[in-house]
Design a protein around this motif. Structure first.
Motif, PDB file in Angstrom:
ATOM      1  N   UNK A   1       0.848  -1.180   0.000  1.00 25.97           N
ATOM      2  CA  UNK A   1       0.000   0.000   0.000  1.00 25.97           C
ATOM      3  C   UNK A   1       0.889   1.237   0.000  1.00 25.97           C
ATOM      4  N   UNK A   2       0.430   2.284  -0.637  1.00 26.51           N
ATOM      5  CA  UNK A   2       1.148   3.552  -0.658  1.00 26.51           C
ATOM      6  C   UNK A   2       0.642   4.469   0.444  1.00 26.51           C
ATOM      7  N   UNK A   3       1.561   5.208   1.047  1.00 28.80           N
ATOM      8  CA  UNK A   3       1.195   6.153   2.104  1.00 28.80           C
ATOM      9  C   UNK A   3       0.210   7.194   1.570  1.00 28.80           C
ATOM     10  N   UNK A  10      -7.562   8.403   6.152  1.00 30.77           N
ATOM     11  CA  UNK A  10      -7.072   7.437   7.143  1.00 30.77           C
ATOM     12  C   UNK A  10      -8.190   6.677   7.863  1.00 30.77           C
ATOM     13  N   UNK A  11      -9.330   7.325   8.091  1.00 27.55           N
ATOM     14  CA  UNK A  11     -10.410   6.672   8.833  1.00 27.55           C
ATOM     15  C   UNK A  11     -10.932   5.433   8.105  1.00 27.55           C
ATOM     16  N   UNK A  12     -10.771   5.403   6.801  1.00 28.44           N
ATOM     17  CA  UNK A  12     -11.195   4.266   5.989  1.00 28.44           C
ATOM     18  C   UNK A  12     -10.380   3.001   6.328  1.00 28.44           C
ATOM     19  N   UNK A  13      -9.158   3.195   6.844  1.00 26.05           N
ATOM     20  CA  UNK A  13      -8.266   2.070   7.137  1.00 26.05           C
ATOM     21  C   UNK A  13      -8.082   1.824   8.635  1.00 26.05           C
ATOM     22  N   UNK A  14      -8.777   2.593   9.479  1.00 27.56           N
ATOM     23  CA  UNK A  14      -8.613   2.483  10.930  1.00 27.56           C
ATOM     24  C   UNK A  14      -8.830   1.052  11.406  1.00 27.56           C
ATOM     25  N   UNK A  21       6.235  -0.196   2.601  1.00 24.03           N
ATOM     26  CA  UNK A  21       7.675  -0.258   2.377  1.00 24.03           C
ATOM     27  C   UNK A  21       8.163   1.152   2.127  1.00 24.03           C
ATOM     28  N   UNK A  22       9.370   1.442   2.579  1.00 24.34           N
ATOM     29  CA  UNK A  22       9.921   2.761   2.352  1.00 24.34           C
ATOM     30  C   UNK A  22      11.275   2.917   3.004  1.00 24.34           C
ATOM     31  N   UNK A  23      11.695   4.178   3.118  1.00 32.11           N
ATOM     32  CA  UNK A  23      13.009   4.510   3.646  1.00 32.11           C
ATOM     33  C   UNK A  23      12.867   5.210   4.990  1.00 32.11           C
ATOM     34  N   UNK A  24      13.753   4.871   5.897  1.00 31.00           N
ATOM     35  CA  UNK A  24      13.741   5.441   7.243  1.00 31.00           C
ATOM     36  C   UNK A  24      14.291   6.867   7.198  1.00 31.00           C
ATOM     37  N   UNK A  25      13.507   7.820   7.699  1.00 26.51           N
ATOM     38  CA  UNK A  25      13.926   9.224   7.793  1.00 26.51           C
ATOM     39  C   UNK A  25      14.429   9.541   9.192  1.00 26.51           C
ATOM     40  N   UNK A  26      13.822   8.934  10.214  1.00 29.35           N
ATOM     41  CA  UNK A  26      14.318   9.030  11.593  1.00 29.35           C
ATOM     42  C   UNK A  26      13.941   7.748  12.316  1.00 29.35           C
ATOM     43  N   UNK A  27      14.710   7.430  13.350  1.00 27.23           N
ATOM     44  CA  UNK A  27      14.413   6.280  14.199  1.00 27.23           C
ATOM     45  C   UNK A  27      14.852   6.645  15.608  1.00 27.23           C
ATOM     46  N   UNK A  37      10.066   7.329  11.395  1.00 28.23           N
ATOM     47  CA  UNK A  37       9.426   8.140  10.360  1.00 28.23           C
ATOM     48  C   UNK A  37       9.797   7.486   9.039  1.00 28.23           C
ATOM     49  N   UNK A  38       8.794   7.005   8.307  1.00 24.81           N
ATOM     50  CA  UNK A  38       8.987   6.257   7.069  1.00 24.81           C
ATOM     51  C   UNK A  38       8.459   7.052   5.888  1.00 24.81           C
ATOM     52  N   UNK A  39       9.201   7.040   4.776  1.00 24.40           N
ATOM     53  CA  UNK A  39       8.732   7.706   3.568  1.00 24.40           C
ATOM     54  C   UNK A  39       8.843   6.736   2.406  1.00 24.40           C
ATOM     55  N   UNK A  40       7.741   6.559   1.685  1.00 28.34           N
ATOM     56  CA  UNK A  40       7.744   5.630   0.550  1.00 28.34           C
ATOM     57  C   UNK A  40       7.864   6.339  -0.792  1.00 28.34           C
ATOM     58  N   UNK A  41       8.008   7.658  -0.770  1.00 28.75           N
ATOM     59  CA  UNK A  41       8.173   8.411  -2.003  1.00 28.75           C
ATOM     60  C   UNK A  41       6.868   8.831  -2.657  1.00 28.75           C
TER      61      UNK A  41
END
Length: 102
Positions: A1-3, A10-14, A21-27, A37-41
């Motif tokens: 799934x894409x962010x 978001x309420x549709x998926x609650x 899948x994505x890249x870590x921006x902070x941990x 913090x994940x970013x999938x582009x």
């Protein structure tokens, strides 16, 4: 799934379990809880992943470096009073490609 799809409504998926899948921006983490913090582009903004010490690979997840590619399976939790409209409570975190500390 894409962010991007998640952020549209978001309420549709609650409460649903999804895969991202994505890249870590902070941990950042403490002894019992961590936040990635994940970013999938698909959007400019990041998605917050929450992981707890009950995660089987908590120690490994707490050491994931900035820029690493990961896969996350977790439950969508809508947070209307939070900084972000939703977060993902991780059930599994897998490192797909680790980035060097440099």
């Amino acid at each position: 799934m894409l962010a991007k799809k998640l952020k549209e409504d978001p309420s549709k998926f609650d409460g649903q379990t999804i895969d991202l899948q994505g890249w870590v921006r902070t941990n950042r983490n403490s002894k019992k809880i961590g936040f990635i913090e994940l970013n999938d582009g698909s959007t400019f903004s990041n998605t917050q992943i929450v992981y707890e010490d009950s995660l089987p690979n908590y120690t490994e997840a707490s050491k994931i470096t900035l820029g690493s590619a990961i896969g996350v399976k977790g439950k969508v939790v809508v947070t209307p009073d939070g900084k972000q409209p939703f977060e993902i409570h991780a059930e599994q975190i897998e490192v797909l490609g680790a980035a060097d500390h440099d």
